[in-house]
Design an enzyme around this catalytic site. Structure first.
Site, mmCIF file in Angstrom:
data_model
loop_
_atom_site.group_PDB
_atom_site.id
_atom_site.type_symbol
_atom_site.label_atom_id
_atom_site.label_comp_id
_atom_site.label_asym_id
_atom_site.label_seq_id
_atom_site.Cartn_x
_atom_site.Cartn_y
_atom_site.Cartn_z
ATOM 1 N N PRO A 258 0.856 -1.198 0.000
ATOM 2 C CA PRO A 258 0.000 0.000 0.000
ATOM 3 C C PRO A 258 0.887 1.243 0.000
ATOM 4 O O PRO A 258 1.316 1.729 1.042
ATOM 5 C CB PRO A 258 -0.786 -0.139 1.302
ATOM 6 C CG PRO A 258 0.117 -0.935 2.192
ATOM 7 C CD PRO A 258 0.920 -1.839 1.320
ATOM 8 N N ASP A 430 6.216 2.630 1.322
ATOM 9 C CA ASP A 430 5.299 1.638 1.870
ATOM 10 C C ASP A 430 4.680 2.216 3.140
ATOM 11 O O ASP A 430 5.365 2.395 4.148
ATOM 12 C CB ASP A 430 6.073 0.356 2.174
ATOM 13 C CG ASP A 430 5.173 -0.801 2.578
ATOM 14 O OD1 ASP A 430 4.043 -0.546 3.045
ATOM 15 O OD2 ASP A 430 5.605 -1.961 2.444
ATOM 16 N N HIS A 431 3.385 2.476 3.083
ATOM 17 C CA HIS A 431 2.715 3.132 4.205
ATOM 18 C C HIS A 431 2.569 2.211 5.413
ATOM 19 O O HIS A 431 2.217 2.664 6.509
ATOM 20 C CB HIS A 431 1.337 3.641 3.774
ATOM 21 C CG HIS A 431 0.988 4.972 4.367
ATOM 22 N ND1 HIS A 431 1.237 5.292 5.681
ATOM 23 C CD2 HIS A 431 0.400 6.068 3.834
ATOM 24 C CE1 HIS A 431 0.810 6.524 5.929
ATOM 25 N NE2 HIS A 431 0.307 7.018 4.824
ATOM 26 N N ARG A 432 2.836 0.913 5.245
ATOM 27 C CA ARG A 432 2.798 0.011 6.405
ATOM 28 C C ARG A 432 4.018 0.219 7.290
ATOM 29 O O ARG A 432 3.966 -0.016 8.498
ATOM 30 C CB ARG A 432 2.771 -1.445 5.932
ATOM 31 C CG ARG A 432 1.553 -1.840 5.115
ATOM 32 C CD ARG A 432 1.727 -3.231 4.541
ATOM 33 N NE ARG A 432 2.890 -3.304 3.643
ATOM 34 C CZ ARG A 432 3.323 -4.431 3.075
ATOM 35 N NH1 ARG A 432 2.700 -5.573 3.324
ATOM 36 N NH2 ARG A 432 4.368 -4.411 2.264
#
Length: 460
Positions: A258, A430-432
């Site tokens: 994401p 990567d937004h995680r």
């Protein structure tokens, strides 16, 4: 003389096929152990495949341009003696640990070249190399098979790929209990999957359905009408090699990561002026702009190490150091060689490595390790004359920084309008792994370093 058949090896990249680019020998030639006999192109690099046998070339199984499946015959040699890889062949057939080789045994039968996984007796031994789980091998892994041995009371299974063995082991199956559908009873992945599903092993593919037949079938599709558009189909080109690998990696990146994107316009005038001054003093030893930006990126990653990590099995894996990848456009497609230990290099050293690896990638000589070991990627798409790009993260990394072209633009300096050299930086992350604060802080640090290079370089 016994005729030995050398199968196309599993090149240690999780691939099932490779394209035969060029033969380095011809029928009738004398070959020695470890002598390269063919060049094959995989999804990651152009690889020279050495022979595990010494003797006379009897058969070349395939022509340049054909795609050969892993485990299918590559070359047949009328061998002069026992091959250096005989003990490894036994291990691959039976899944057993190969017998130890006495020191000095067959001392002159090989060069010690470990490019092909089993090693020869010239100093490295014939012991099997252990592969760490979920890690790409730094070098090709070769599997070899001689003519089938006569059937005995308990016939050892033919297994070429370690992936097939692992699939069976993870599923609780004994490989010798699986009926292989490949040539000479070779156990293929589809056989294991069929056994796991509780169904009978699939029938072997018809002999006519070979790698050499596939291109012909694809070419025969030209001229048909596309039912969706109503247009005549001009051609069908199978996706393979680098293009296939890039497509799979990009699809996996979009599916699993994401990503979010931040960008900023940067006044690069001071950096260009600094480089011009250095070039006047030492024209032959001045780093390129990409090397300076790379140095700033590495300094930024030291402050924001979250972007130099990856997610693996539900864990965030951080690294002690940076392998900096950079996108290089080649005739074989987009490749991303990486500079190992880049965080320990100066701008001049980074420049030298960028030039070396770019040349190696263009020549198709980059090793799988050089193309798969990156932990962060820098992409200079400004060379294509574009200002910005919604970059796709180079899976499985956590971020990629793109640099657009540097052009003259109006810019406010000291409250007055001026013409400055401006570029755009785009960071996809990567937004995680991190949120906008970390990504924005890193991007702003790199931008400030480009706008004020002297103060930043003084601290590096």
């Amino acid at each position: 003389m016994p005729r030995q058949v050398f199968m196309l090896p599993d090149l240690g990249e999780g691939l099932t096929e490779a394209e035969l680019v060029n033969w380095l020998v011809k029928v009738g030639d004398q070959v020695r152990v470890d002598q390269p006999v063919a060049e094959v192109e995989t999804a990651k690099s152009l690889v020279e495949v050495p022979s595990p046998y010494a003797g006379t070339v009897a058969v070349l199984h395939g022509a340049a341009g054909e795609t050969i499946d892993v485990g299918k015959p590559l070359i047949s040699v009328d061998a002069e003696g026992a091959p250096a890889a005989e003990t490894y062949r036994t291990e691959e057939r039976a899944g057993a640990k190969p017998p130890a080789v006495e020191v000095g045994e067959a001392a002159d039968s090989g060069s010690g070249n470990v490019l092909i996984g089993y090693g020869t007796s010239g100093g490295h031994g014939a012991g099997r190399r252990t592969r760490k789980p979920r890690r790409a091998s730094a070098g090709p892994q070769v599997r070899t098979t001689a003519e089938p041995a006569p059937a005995g009371p308990r016939r050892a299974p033919l297994v070429v790929s370690p992936l097939v063995r692992k699939l069976a082991r993870d599923g609780g199956l004994r490989i010798e209990q699986i009926q292989g559908s490949g040539r000479d009873g070779l156990v293929l992945r589809r056989d294991v999957e069929a056994a796991l599903a509780g169904s009978a092993a699939p029938e072997a593919a018809p002999a006519a359905e070979t790698a050499s037949a596939r291109p012909a079938a694809a070419a025969g599709a030209a001229g048909e009408t596309d039912p969706r558009s109503g247009l005549r189909i001009a051609s069908r080109t199978p996706m393979r090699g680098v293009r296939k690998a890039v497509a799979e990696a990009m699809s996996r990146s979009r599916t699993e990561i994401p990503e979010a994107t931040v960008w900023v316009d940067v006044d690069a005038t001071a950096l260009l002026e600094l480089r011009a001054q250095l070039k006047q003093r030492d024209p032959d030893n001045t780093p390129g702009l990409l090397a300076f930006i790379a140095r700033f990126v590495l300094a930024g990653l030291a402050r924001y190490p979250e972007l130099n990590s990856r997610i693996e099995d539900g864990e965030i894996v951080a690294f002690d150091g940076v392998n900096l990848g950079f996108a290089a456009q080649t005739e074989r497609g987009l490749l991303v060689p990486s500079i190992r230990g880049a965080d320990r290099l100066s701008a001049r050293q980074l420049d030298a490595e960028i030039r070396r690896l770019a040349a190696v990638a263009r020549d198709g000589k980059a090793s799988p390790a050089e193309l798969t070991s990156g932990t962060f990627t820098l992409n200079n798409y400004g060379v294509f004359g574009v200002d910005g790009s919604a970059a796709i993260i180079n899976y499985p990394e956590a971020a990629i920084l793109g640099v657009g072209r540097i052009i003259d633009r109006p810019w406010v300096v000291g409250g007055e309008l001026a013409v400055r050299k401006v570029t755009e930086l785009v960071l996809a992350f990567d937004h995680r792994i991190c949120d906008g604060g970390t990504a924005g802080g890193f991007l702003r640090y790199v931008a400030d370093a480009i706008e004020n290079p002297g103060s930043v370089l003084a601290d590096l």
